[in-house]
Every structure is written in C-alpha cells, then in structure tokens.
Scaffold this motif. Structure first.
Motif, PDB file in Angstrom:
ATOM      1  N   TYR A 420      -3.161  10.141 -15.364  1.00  0.00           N
ATOM      2  CA  TYR A 420      -3.729   8.829 -15.889  1.00  0.00           C
ATOM      3  C   TYR A 420      -5.363   8.978 -15.586  1.00  0.00           C
ATOM      4  O   TYR A 420      -5.966   7.989 -16.023  1.00  0.00           O
ATOM      5  N   GLY A 421      -6.046   9.705 -14.556  1.00  0.00           N
ATOM      6  CA  GLY A 421      -7.500   9.629 -13.885  1.00  0.00           C
ATOM      7  C   GLY A 421      -7.640   8.460 -12.696  1.00  0.00           C
ATOM      8  O   GLY A 421      -8.401   8.018 -12.364  1.00  0.00           O
ATOM      9  N   GLN A 422      -5.869   7.548 -12.412  1.00  0.00           N
ATOM     10  CA  GLN A 422      -6.193   6.069 -11.957  1.00  0.00           C
ATOM     11  C   GLN A 422      -6.376   6.637 -10.327  1.00  0.00           C
ATOM     12  O   GLN A 422      -6.183   5.957  -9.425  1.00  0.00           O
ATOM     13  N   GLN A 423      -5.889   7.894  -9.160  1.00  0.00           N
ATOM     14  CA  GLN A 423      -6.178   7.985  -8.321  1.00  0.00           C
ATOM     15  C   GLN A 423      -6.270   9.615  -8.311  1.00  0.00           C
ATOM     16  O   GLN A 423      -6.144  10.215  -9.295  1.00  0.00           O
ATOM     17  N   SER A 424      -6.662   9.779  -7.365  1.00  0.00           N
ATOM     18  CA  SER A 424      -7.201  11.338  -6.549  1.00  0.00           C
ATOM     19  C   SER A 424      -5.409  12.223  -6.258  1.00  0.00           C
ATOM     20  O   SER A 424      -4.416  11.361  -5.867  1.00  0.00           O
ATOM     21  N   ILE A 425      -5.130  13.802  -6.620  1.00  0.00           N
ATOM     22  CA  ILE A 425      -4.018  14.475  -6.089  1.00  0.00           C
ATOM     23  C   ILE A 425      -3.959  13.747  -5.047  1.00  0.00           C
ATOM     24  O   ILE A 425      -3.029  13.738  -3.963  1.00  0.00           O
ATOM     25  N   GLU A 426      -5.315  14.187  -3.635  1.00  0.00           N
ATOM     26  CA  GLU A 426      -5.157  13.638  -2.706  1.00  0.00           C
ATOM     27  C   GLU A 426      -4.429  12.641  -1.462  1.00  0.00           C
ATOM     28  O   GLU A 426      -3.959  12.546  -0.957  1.00  0.00           O
ATOM     29  N   ASP A 427      -4.470  11.505  -2.805  1.00  0.00           N
ATOM     30  CA  ASP A 427      -4.324  10.468  -2.343  1.00  0.00           C
ATOM     31  C   ASP A 427      -2.723   9.942  -2.821  1.00  0.00           C
ATOM     32  O   ASP A 427      -1.893   9.400  -1.818  1.00  0.00           O
ATOM     33  N   ALA A 428      -2.491  10.336  -3.820  1.00  0.00           N
ATOM     34  CA  ALA A 428      -0.843  11.179  -4.163  1.00  0.00           C
ATOM     35  C   ALA A 428       0.379  11.862  -3.541  1.00  0.00           C
ATOM     36  O   ALA A 428       0.456  11.718  -2.864  1.00  0.00           O
ATOM     37  N   TYR A 429      -0.808  13.063  -3.044  1.00  0.00           N
ATOM     38  CA  TYR A 429       0.373  13.625  -1.736  1.00  0.00           C
ATOM     39  C   TYR A 429       0.254  12.618  -0.463  1.00  0.00           C
ATOM     40  O   TYR A 429       1.499  12.951   0.120  1.00  0.00           O
ATOM     41  N   GLU A 430      -0.846  12.023   0.172  1.00  0.00           N
ATOM     42  CA  GLU A 430      -0.844  11.182   1.339  1.00  0.00           C
ATOM     43  C   GLU A 430       1.232  10.333   1.523  1.00  0.00           C
ATOM     44  O   GLU A 430       1.871   9.732   1.795  1.00  0.00           O
ATOM     45  N   LYS A 431       0.663   9.167   0.283  1.00  0.00           N
ATOM     46  CA  LYS A 431       1.640   9.052  -0.527  1.00  0.00           C
ATOM     47  C   LYS A 431       3.299   8.711  -0.439  1.00  0.00           C
ATOM     48  O   LYS A 431       4.426   8.327   0.364  1.00  0.00           O
ATOM     49  N   ILE A 432       2.919   9.477  -1.031  1.00  0.00           N
ATOM     50  CA  ILE A 432       4.776  10.375  -1.082  1.00  0.00           C
ATOM     51  C   ILE A 432       5.123  11.329  -0.226  1.00  0.00           C
ATOM     52  O   ILE A 432       6.124  11.516  -0.166  1.00  0.00           O
ATOM     53  N   ASN A 433       4.171  11.806   0.940  1.00  0.00           N
ATOM     54  CA  ASN A 433       4.950  12.785   2.223  1.00  0.00           C
ATOM     55  C   ASN A 433       5.593  11.976   2.906  1.00  0.00           C
ATOM     56  O   ASN A 433       5.783  11.671   3.691  1.00  0.00           O
ATOM     57  N   LYS A 434       4.876  10.418   2.824  1.00  0.00           N
ATOM     58  CA  LYS A 434       4.499   8.944   3.973  1.00  0.00           C
ATOM     59  C   LYS A 434       6.018   9.190   4.077  1.00  0.00           C
ATOM     60  O   LYS A 434       7.362   9.212   5.149  1.00  0.00           O
ATOM     61  N   MET A 435       6.344   8.198   3.075  1.00  0.00           N
ATOM     62  CA  MET A 435       7.472   8.185   2.171  1.00  0.00           C
ATOM     63  C   MET A 435       8.751   9.019   2.466  1.00  0.00           C
ATOM     64  O   MET A 435       9.382   8.877   3.104  1.00  0.00           O
ATOM     65  N   GLY A 436       8.517   9.863   2.246  1.00  0.00           N
ATOM     66  CA  GLY A 436       9.282  11.825   2.364  1.00  0.00           C
ATOM     67  C   GLY A 436       9.255  11.703   3.884  1.00  0.00           C
ATOM     68  O   GLY A 436      10.497  11.686   4.305  1.00  0.00           O
ATOM     69  N   MET A 437       8.331  11.332   5.284  1.00  0.00           N
ATOM     70  CA  MET A 437       8.577  12.449   6.034  1.00  0.00           C
ATOM     71  C   MET A 437       9.418  11.402   7.022  1.00  0.00           C
ATOM     72  O   MET A 437      10.189  11.176   7.530  1.00  0.00           O
ATOM     73  N   ASP A 438       9.689   9.418   6.395  1.00  0.00           N
ATOM     74  CA  ASP A 438       9.561   8.375   6.690  1.00  0.00           C
ATOM     75  C   ASP A 438      11.588   8.198   6.392  1.00  0.00           C
ATOM     76  O   ASP A 438      12.117   8.203   6.922  1.00  0.00           O
TER      77      ASP A 438
END
Length: 445
Positions: A420-438
């Motif tokens: 939807y153009g609400q955030q960048s791919i890199e921002d999405a990656y950082e959130k998803i990756n952090k949650m997965g690592m935790d």
C-alpha cells in the motif's frame, strides 16, 4: 529314536506356532490382562482365545464428502476386525484447530487424529504425539518421503496422500494473447521475465501474476537459492537473508509500479475458489498458486481451461512435493498398538482405498492410486500432474515453527503495508527480522 524325534518335532512345531501367535497379536491384546492364562485356557479347551473389545476414538477435519468416506472406511475396518469399534468426531478446519489445543491441554486427544504438516511439529514439541517409526510402511510409502517427514529422526504421522505446491494457469487466455505457456523447472529469473513479457501482451485490467506478501512464498525463494529455511530446529534457528529479501521484494515493487501485478486494493478482495472473487476464475489473473489438493476446485470453476506447472526453482530446487496430511496417534492413548495397526491399514487396504477415494488427495499408496485411476475425472488428474511435475526438484515442506503464529501474521501485515506504499521494504525487513530473532532466542532458551 524315531518316536522321540517325532515327539520333539511336534513340540518344536507347537512352540513356534504359539510364539508366532503371540508376536502377531493385535493391539487389543495389549489391553487384556492375563494373556498367557487366556492362551493356556484356549489351548486346553481347543477354542480360540477371545480378543478384548476396543473402542478407538478418532477425529478429523474436512468437507462432508470426506466425513462420509471416512465413516465408510471405519465400518470396513470393524467388519474385518470385529473387536474394534470407533468413536468418531469430524468438523470443519477452523473448528478442528480451535478444539485440538483444548484437548491437548487436558491430555485427552483422541486415540487417532488427523494432523497437518503446518502443525505437527508444534504437537510433537508438546509431547502429544506417539512415535510411529516402528510401523512397517515398506512397499506402501516411498522411503525418501518417510525420511523427509521425520522430526528428529522419528516419524509422528503416517502420510495419507501425495501433495505438492505448483502454479495453475489459464491456458485458454494465454494462448488467446499469444503468451508462451509456463514450462517445467523454470527458474525464478525466467518466471519474473515471463511475467514482464506476458504483461506486454495483455489488455488493461488483466495481470500475468499476483503480488507476494506471505512468508511461505519468500521461503520458497530463499530455500531455492541454497539458503536455510526461514525457521529451523523447531524455531531455535531463524534466517531471513536480507540480500535475498531485498532482491525478491524489489522485483515485486517494480511489478506494482509497472502494473504487472494488480493494485493492493484489488488483491485484498480476492477469495480463492469463489466463482466471482477467485483471482484466476474471475479473469483478473492468468496464474495463481495451487496444490495437488486444491486445483480440482479451480478446474470445476474453469472446466478445460486450467494448466499446471511446478513452482519456479533455483540452484537447490524449488517448491515442495510430499504429504502434508497425516494420521497420528496420541501419546496418551491407552490403545496405542491397536491405533498403530489401524493407521497402517488405513493406507494399505484396497477396500478402504476405494471407499476413501480422493477425499484426502492423491493416495500415498501407489497401488491404491492404480485402482482408482480409471475412474478419475480430469480435475482429479490435474492434481497428480502437479505432483509429477514438482517431485523432481522439490524441497522439503517447511512449516511455521511452534510459537511463530504471531510472527506469520506480522509478516503478512508488514508486507501488506509495503504494497500500500505505507512503508519501505527495508523497514518491513527490520521489523520482521527483529521479531523472528527474538522468538528464536526465546525458543533456544
């Protein structure tokens, strides 16, 4: 000497017979007290030993056709094994997975239960499922399939059917617009270029492929490139390769800008297998994901128009082709031997195979499939075609690890925000990756 020799042979023969009888006794005997006394009494009276009656509880999910077919199979088993009756429960998918956790918490799961590849690891980790490695599946299930299904070297579910992930396409529309049909073992680069080329020939409002926002779609890509699955070692290991993530989703970003995939608002309204809202049956998309089990429903919506191909591949292969539906036995069952005997019978008995048909997909037992093949409709043969096209390059089926349910939902939500153009791919990656690592760190501790 001859008389003594004959007597010795007679005693030896009798001993062997009794030994064989004991070894081949059914699961019901494991629940009978005083088996030796019963055997001695039977021998003295020259009457067969009585086997204690057993009631096996069993539960499964599925549509009405599966319910009726399974009940018929249970009746056949009882006719063949008069000492065994069943207490069946059956329901829809959502109701099943709402009820099972409650049963697990109270250690009251049914003796036999239908299990799905997406959840089996979770229930194994909870100690809820019995090890079935001692069940003889030789000549029934391909040994390679069994190895792919093992968890920590043990088998916790008896596979029921062949299944595979592939891509369905509208061959009538592709031919109409002069677009080359997808070919087996196409690479991801070829798949993406095919989408660009197809788009150039399509009128406005039609799209060659759909957008990608689910974790499993990216996991196909990552594993095909020789990397670890996103989740491994029961969630203790988490790998979200950033370079591959950016490459994959930058491609889809390009496609959104070029209108090679439909806009996010339109994609959000798609509903697979709905006559009006299915992305392919409605005429909006020319391809969509399909499995061995699901493609028949699409063919019914578009009779004679559906073609299939395997998932795109990378250097390590691509997609998956194996069973994703099983019969398991509860670790808390009081009738484990009889339950194991039943689940082996379920995929080996030809009479049962005819009763069950394709209600759980292409039977895992090739002999059963041969019996059914002459009666199959084109929609059913499409499922087998997906499997046959996929199996050569298939990778194992990777399900979400226990404890990652919220992560799966978060992944989809964050990637939807990207579309939807609400955030960048890199921002999405950082959130998803952090949650997965935790979550992985939590699982490891």
């Amino acid at each position: 000497m001859r008389k003594r020799g004959s007597a010795s042979l007679l005693l030896l023969s009798l001993a062997l017979t009794l030994g064989m009888t004991a070894c081949s006794s059914g699961g019901g005997n494991s629940n009978t007290s005083g088996n030796n006394a019963a055997g001695n009494e039977a021998g003295a009276n020259n009457e067969p030993a009585k086997t204690e009656a057993t009631t096996l509880s069993i539960m499964w999910w599925g549509p009405d056709a599966r319910h009726e077919a399974t009940k018929n199979a249970l009746s056949i088993y009882t006719k063949q094994n008069a000492n065994v009756t069943f207490k069946p429960e059956f329901m829809a998918w959502d109701a099943y997975w709402q009820k099972l956790p409650t049963l697990a918490a109270s250690k009251s799961i049914t003796d036999v239960l239908q299990m799905d590849a997406a959840f089996i690891t979770e229930y194994v980790s909870r100690g809820q499922l019995e090890d079935l490695s001692d069940i003889d599946l030789s000549g029934i299930v391909d040994p390679k399939v069994i190895e792919n299904l093992k968890i920590d070297g043990k088998l916790y579910g008896i596979p029921l059917s062949q299944n595979a992930q592939g891509i369905a396409y509208n061959k009538e529309e592709l031919e109409k617009y002069g677009i080359a049909l997808p070919k087996q073992n196409w690479t991801y680069d070829e798949f993406f270029q095919w989408a660009r080329d197809a788009h150039a020939k399509l009128p406005e409002g039609k799209y060659p492929i759909g957008d990608s926002i689910g974790w499993d779609s990216f996991n196909f890509y990552q594993t095909s490139m020789g990397k670890d699955p996103v989740m491994a070692e029961e969630g203790k290991k988490f790998t979200l390769d950033k370079d591959l993530f950016m490459t994959y989703y930058k491609t889809y970003e390009e496609f959104r800008k070029a209108k090679i995939v439909p806009p996010a608002e339109q994609a959000a309204a798609f509903l697979e297998n709905d006559p009006q809202a299915d992305p392919m049956a409605s005429g909006v998309l020319l391809t969509r994901g399909a499995t061995t089990g699901s493609v028949s429903a699409l063919e019914q919506l578009m009779p004679g128009k559906v073609g299939v191909v395997n998932m795109p591949i990378g250097p390590s292969g691509g997609g998956w082709a194996q069973s994703t539906i099983f019969l398991s036995v509860s670790a808390n069952s009081k009738h484990k031997d009889e339950a194991k005997k039943f689940v082996q019978w379920f995929i080996s008995d030809k009479e049962a195979g005819k009763a069950l048909g394709l209600t759980r997909g292409i039977p895992i037992n090739p002999e059963i499939y041969k019996e059914l093949e002459p009666t199959l409709e084109p929609k059913d043969k499409l499922g087998k075609e997906i499997y046959d096209l996929s199996v050569e390059k298939a990778l194992p089926f990777y399900s979400a690890a226990a404890g990652f349910t919220e992560w799966v939902d978060t992944y989809k939500k964050e990637m939807e925000a990207v579309t939807y153009g609400q955030q960048s791919i890199e921002d999405a990656y950082e959130k998803i990756n952090k949650m997965g690592m935790d979550l992985a760190a939590k699982a490891g501790s």
